[in-house]
Write a protein that holds these residues in place. Structure first.
Motif, PDB file in Angstrom:
ATOM      1  N   VAL A 109     -35.509 -27.482  25.103  1.00  0.00           N
ATOM      2  CA  VAL A 109     -35.764 -26.642  23.929  1.00  0.00           C
ATOM      3  C   VAL A 109     -36.677 -25.479  24.291  1.00  0.00           C
ATOM      4  N   ALA A 110     -37.618 -25.685  25.193  1.00  0.00           N
ATOM      5  CA  ALA A 110     -38.468 -24.569  25.640  1.00  0.00           C
ATOM      6  C   ALA A 110     -37.629 -23.491  26.332  1.00  0.00           C
ATOM      7  N   LEU A 111     -36.639 -23.910  27.118  1.00  0.00           N
ATOM      8  CA  LEU A 111     -35.741 -22.938  27.747  1.00  0.00           C
ATOM      9  C   LEU A 111     -34.936 -22.172  26.707  1.00  0.00           C
ATOM     10  N   GLY A 120     -36.887 -29.646  17.040  1.00  0.00           N
ATOM     11  CA  GLY A 120     -35.625 -29.737  17.765  1.00  0.00           C
ATOM     12  C   GLY A 120     -35.757 -30.601  19.007  1.00  0.00           C
ATOM     13  N   ALA A 121     -36.860 -30.432  19.727  1.00  0.00           N
ATOM     14  CA  ALA A 121     -37.109 -31.256  20.918  1.00  0.00           C
ATOM     15  C   ALA A 121     -37.332 -32.717  20.532  1.00  0.00           C
ATOM     16  N   LEU A 122     -38.090 -32.930  19.470  1.00  0.00           N
ATOM     17  CA  LEU A 122     -38.293 -34.306  19.006  1.00  0.00           C
ATOM     18  C   LEU A 122     -36.962 -34.947  18.614  1.00  0.00           C
ATOM     19  N   ALA A 172     -26.778 -35.196  26.295  1.00  0.00           N
ATOM     20  CA  ALA A 172     -26.365 -33.949  26.951  1.00  0.00           C
ATOM     21  C   ALA A 172     -25.266 -33.259  26.159  1.00  0.00           C
ATOM     22  N   VAL A 173     -24.311 -34.035  25.653  1.00  0.00           N
ATOM     23  CA  VAL A 173     -23.249 -33.451  24.831  1.00  0.00           C
ATOM     24  C   VAL A 173     -23.842 -32.805  23.583  1.00  0.00           C
ATOM     25  N   LEU A 174     -24.791 -33.468  22.958  1.00  0.00           N
ATOM     26  CA  LEU A 174     -25.450 -32.909  21.780  1.00  0.00           C
ATOM     27  C   LEU A 174     -26.221 -31.636  22.140  1.00  0.00           C
ATOM     28  N   ALA A 175     -27.065 -31.718  23.164  1.00  0.00           N
ATOM     29  CA  ALA A 175     -27.949 -30.610  23.506  1.00  0.00           C
ATOM     30  C   ALA A 175     -27.204 -29.398  24.046  1.00  0.00           C
ATOM     31  N   LEU A 176     -26.198 -29.624  24.857  1.00  0.00           N
ATOM     32  CA  LEU A 176     -25.523 -28.520  25.521  1.00  0.00           C
ATOM     33  C   LEU A 176     -24.293 -28.028  24.779  1.00  0.00           C
ATOM     34  N   LEU A 188     -28.964 -26.259  20.515  1.00  0.00           N
ATOM     35  CA  LEU A 188     -30.081 -25.461  21.043  1.00  0.00           C
ATOM     36  C   LEU A 188     -30.213 -24.128  20.325  1.00  0.00           C
ATOM     37  N   ARG A 189     -29.122 -23.578  19.852  1.00  0.00           N
ATOM     38  CA  ARG A 189     -29.185 -22.340  19.076  1.00  0.00           C
ATOM     39  C   ARG A 189     -29.917 -22.587  17.766  1.00  0.00           C
ATOM     40  N   ALA A 190     -29.579 -23.664  17.091  1.00  0.00           N
ATOM     41  CA  ALA A 190     -30.231 -23.985  15.828  1.00  0.00           C
ATOM     42  C   ALA A 190     -31.665 -24.482  16.028  1.00  0.00           C
TER      43      ALA A 190
END
Length: 133
Positions: A17-19, A91-93, A116-120, A125-127
């Motif tokens: 999320v920081a990225l 988002g990170a939590l 990974a499927v969720l995050a990528l 990550l946009r939201a």
């Protein structure tokens, strides 16, 4: 699950999320409302200013988010980027807690693949870099 795995999952979630947040900053999107952000910002800024909860939409789900944003708005004033950072923390939590949840049912490799499927995917990550809940 080991303690090491527990904290490694947290670290990976926050780094991802920081990225995404850094990418938004580099591209000039940090500090600019996107999509329906304006409704959430307006409710947060009005609550910080008046102490009254006056949402225009989605009042039941928005109440906790506005309460959590109140100290941020009091410290930084009515600006967008601190609330985007707050949204990114949650988002990170969300990624971390999703890993902890699926890890209870799946082996490590499958839990990693699920998160990974969720995050990528194209949305998370946009939201995660917005203030929308």
């Amino acid at each position: 699950m080991t303690t090491r795995e527990f904290w490694a999952a947290a670290a990976v979630a926050f780094v991802l999320v920081a990225l995404a947040l850094a990418d938004a900053a580099v591209r000039g999107a940090l500090g600019i409302p996107s999509n329906d952000d304006w409704v959430y910002y307006r409710s947060a800024f009005l609550f910080a200013e008046t102490g009254r909860f006056q949402p225009e939409f989605a009042s039941a789900l928005l109440f906790g988010q506005i309460l959590l944003s109140w100290p941020v708005v009091k410290v930084f004033g009515p600006v967008f980027w601190p609330l985007q950072v707050l949204g990114s923390v949650f988002g990170a939590l969300g990624l971390w807690w999703t890993y902890l949840l699926v890890r209870g049912f799946l082996p490590r490799w499958a839990a990693l693949a699920s998160v990974a499927v969720l995050a990528l995917g194209p949305i998370y990550l946009r939201a995660a870099t917005t203030f929308m809940s």
